[in-house]
Design a protein around this motif. Structure first.
Motif, mmCIF file in Angstrom:
data_model
loop_
_atom_site.group_PDB
_atom_site.id
_atom_site.type_symbol
_atom_site.label_atom_id
_atom_site.label_comp_id
_atom_site.label_asym_id
_atom_site.label_seq_id
_atom_site.Cartn_x
_atom_site.Cartn_y
_atom_site.Cartn_z
ATOM 1 N N ILE A 111 0.834 -1.205 0.000
ATOM 2 C CA ILE A 111 0.000 0.000 0.000
ATOM 3 C C ILE A 111 0.867 1.252 0.000
ATOM 4 O O ILE A 111 0.599 2.225 -0.716
ATOM 5 N N TRP A 114 2.519 1.463 -3.627
ATOM 6 C CA TRP A 114 1.663 1.575 -4.805
ATOM 7 C C TRP A 114 0.516 2.579 -4.650
ATOM 8 O O TRP A 114 0.073 3.154 -5.645
ATOM 9 N N ILE A 115 0.014 2.775 -3.428
ATOM 10 C CA ILE A 115 -1.208 3.574 -3.277
ATOM 11 C C ILE A 115 -1.015 4.799 -2.393
ATOM 12 O O ILE A 115 -1.286 5.931 -2.813
ATOM 13 N N ILE A 269 -3.414 -0.015 -9.424
ATOM 14 C CA ILE A 269 -3.812 0.503 -8.113
ATOM 15 C C ILE A 269 -5.218 0.025 -7.765
ATOM 16 O O ILE A 269 -5.496 -0.380 -6.625
ATOM 17 N N ALA A 273 -6.167 -2.459 -4.653
ATOM 18 C CA ALA A 273 -7.172 -2.068 -3.666
ATOM 19 C C ALA A 273 -8.169 -3.204 -3.429
ATOM 20 O O ALA A 273 -8.539 -3.498 -2.282
#
Length: 366
Positions: A111, A114-115, A269, A273
């Protein structure tokens, strides 16, 4: 009277609990690891790993049949005494808690990369802890229902890879087949690690309603995991060249960068998720297994306090020890060394011992 009747699970829940525990963080890196070990013949290793997991799983089922109304802890207590039971309960609690922590830690790292790169790890751990506590405190039946729901809700996710492969695949990358079978055979142990997760049957078995179908259920669970591993590996091998794939840490995510729509970019992404739901199916059974064992040790029926304490301990650990990928890789390597004998070797000797013990006992009774 059955000891665990109040929290029984169906065969479907049993299957998806095992499958969920197997399919986790390993899928994101598996194609790269297989390519490094055996080149584009790496997909063959998955089949060998699947066979090994089936054999080991069936041995575990045979062990649990010796005492169908109890967990492995109860079985060890019956045959080896109270202190042996406490020792195995402590070991399983530590092993399951350690495994759950590694999955959560790796999820946080994904996370952050990537996010949400600016969010602290302990904040993400705290956010994970809230739904985990809500679901896991209600027992294995609710976790089973959750695993079942997530599986069917996310059946559409493979279509991400259909869009990625559209015009970007070269199946010639897989040729020639069977280039170096010696490498494939030597790397089989690597894939055996990917199938870790079926060991939760040691605790799930007494909760299963139809125990006669336990063997069929665990074969289906392992086969589902094998199909997922095989699918994602073949997709990545067809997309990346044999040398290129080794340069991506998570080729399973990197492949999705080519997918773009007019109304949506960065599909990887969006995929990650949703994939967090898949990862949650992996850590929840382990967390429940850990607190189940600690509750057994202290003679408690309610595991909610133990669950809360374990989750808070994980949050505090992440706060003081900032996770890194290298650190997580080292911890995973240690976990694999501990888990391999516990899952593949010790059950074989335990099954042999129990079988001999029963034969000797039956002769004396006659």
């Amino acid at each position: 009277m059955k000891k665990y009747t109040y929290n029984e699970i169906t065969l479907t829940q049993y299957i998806f609990l095992i499958h969920g525990a197997q399919v986790g963080i390993g899928v994101l890196q598996l194609p790269r690891i297989l390519a490094e070990k055996a080149g584009t013949d790496g997909w063959i290793i998955i089949i060998f790993g699947w066979i090994a997991s089936i054999v080991a799983s069936l041995i575990i089922i045979q062990i649990m049949k010796k005492y169908p109304e109890g967990t492995l802890i109860d079985l060890i207590t019956k045959y080896f005494g109270k202190w042996a039971g406490k020792a195995i309960a402590l070991f399983i609690a530590l092993y399951f808690a350690y495994s759950a922590f590694l999955i959560l830690q790796r999820s946080i790292l994904f996370i952050q990369i990537w996010i949400l790169p600016g969010v602290a790890g302990y904040v993400l751990m705290f956010l994970f802890a809230i739904p985990t506590y809500t679901i896991a405190r209600s027992g294995i039946r609710i976790i089973g229902r959750y695993a079942e729901l997530v599986f069917f809700l996310l059946l559409w996710m493979p279509f991400f890879y259909w869009f990625a492969l559209w015009g970007n695949h070269h199946w010639i990358h897989l040729l020639p087949l069977f280039k170096d079978m010696k490498k494939v055979l030597l790397a089989t142990k690597t894939t055996a690690y990917s199938f870790f997760g079926f060991e939760i049957v040691f605790l799930l078995y007494p909760f299963l309603q139809n125990k006669e179908k336990a063997s069929v259920g665990i074969i289906i669970a392992n086969s589902l995991s094998m199909l997922v591993f095989l699918f994602i590996t073949l997709v990545c091998f067809a997309f990346f060249s044999p040398d290129e794939i080794t340069h991506f840490n998570e080729p399973t995510l990197s492949i999705l960068k080519v997918v773009e729509f007019r109304f949506l970019e960065r599909m990887e992404i969006i995929f990650l998720a949703f994939y967090l739901l898949v990862l949650s199916r992996a850590w929840m059974p382990y967390i429940y297994g850990a607190v189940f064992c600690t509750s057994w040790l202290f003679g408690k029926q309610n595991h909610s306090k133990h669950l809360l304490l374990l989750l808070l301990l994980m949050v505090v650990t992440i706060y003081f020890v900032i996770p890194t990928f290298n650190q997580n890789d080292l911890l995973q390597g240690l976990s694999a060394k501990i888990a391999f004998p516990f899952i593949y070797i010790i059950p074989l000797f335990l099954w042999i011992y129990l079988s001999i013990h029963e034969r000797i006992r039956s002769r004396f009774i006659k």
